[in-house]
Design an enzyme around this catalytic site. Sequence first.
Site, PDB file in Angstrom:
ATOM      1  CB  CYS A 148      27.554 140.768 -62.227  1.00 26.36           C
ATOM      2  SG  CYS A 148      27.408 142.385 -61.450  1.00 26.36           S
ATOM      3  CG  HIS A 149      27.383 137.795 -65.259  1.00 27.52           C
ATOM      4  ND1 HIS A 149      27.483 139.154 -65.411  1.00 27.52           N
ATOM      5  CD2 HIS A 149      26.104 137.468 -65.539  1.00 27.52           C
ATOM      6  CE1 HIS A 149      26.307 139.631 -65.778  1.00 27.52           C
ATOM      7  NE2 HIS A 149      25.455 138.642 -65.863  1.00 27.52           N
ATOM      8  N   GLY A 150      30.252 135.885 -61.828  1.00 27.89           N
ATOM      9  CA  GLY A 150      31.193 134.918 -61.291  1.00 27.89           C
ATOM     10  C   GLY A 150      32.588 134.893 -61.887  1.00 27.89           C
TER      11      GLY A 150
END
Length: 184
Positions: A148-150
Amino acid sequence: MATQPHDDLTETGERRRDFIYIATGAFAAAGAAVVVWPLVNQMNPSADVLALASIDVDLSPIQPGQAIKASFRGKPLFVRRLMPAEIEAANKVPVSELRDPQSLADRTKPGNAEWLITLGVCTHLGCVPLGAGEGENRGDFGGYFCPCHGSHYDTAARIRKGPAPKNLEVPEYAFKSPTSVTIG
């Protein structure tokens, strides 16, 4: 001397009045507790929910380097059997350099460092990280990767890179035998 009996009467009257006020307040408080208790008690979890509060996981089919996914209290659960090289890599990381400083020993049970049990919920915004399934992206540190956001987690499920503020959560668990664990 005429004032003395009058003073005693006033003092006695005030004592009686104080007692009546205190008794009335205590009676009202007890009545309020009787009314409020059922309302508070209905918020407790029901018996069927409490029955699902813990699960047993059979560890025998998990080979070194493999992980399984399970469900615990409606959340994904990762159970990973670490290889000796993964344990060594996790132990080499200086804890002082970690965003959420925990050693591998803090995240596993004594004598069972090869078993890492975590909730599969990223601590950034609650996505499910990859890395427990075979062939999934394990990120830069060989643990888990949140698409999702690394966020990147290492082999001990500790946050190493990305926006997640904390390590993956380790739930309460206890080993029933060398090949069986109760979570919750």
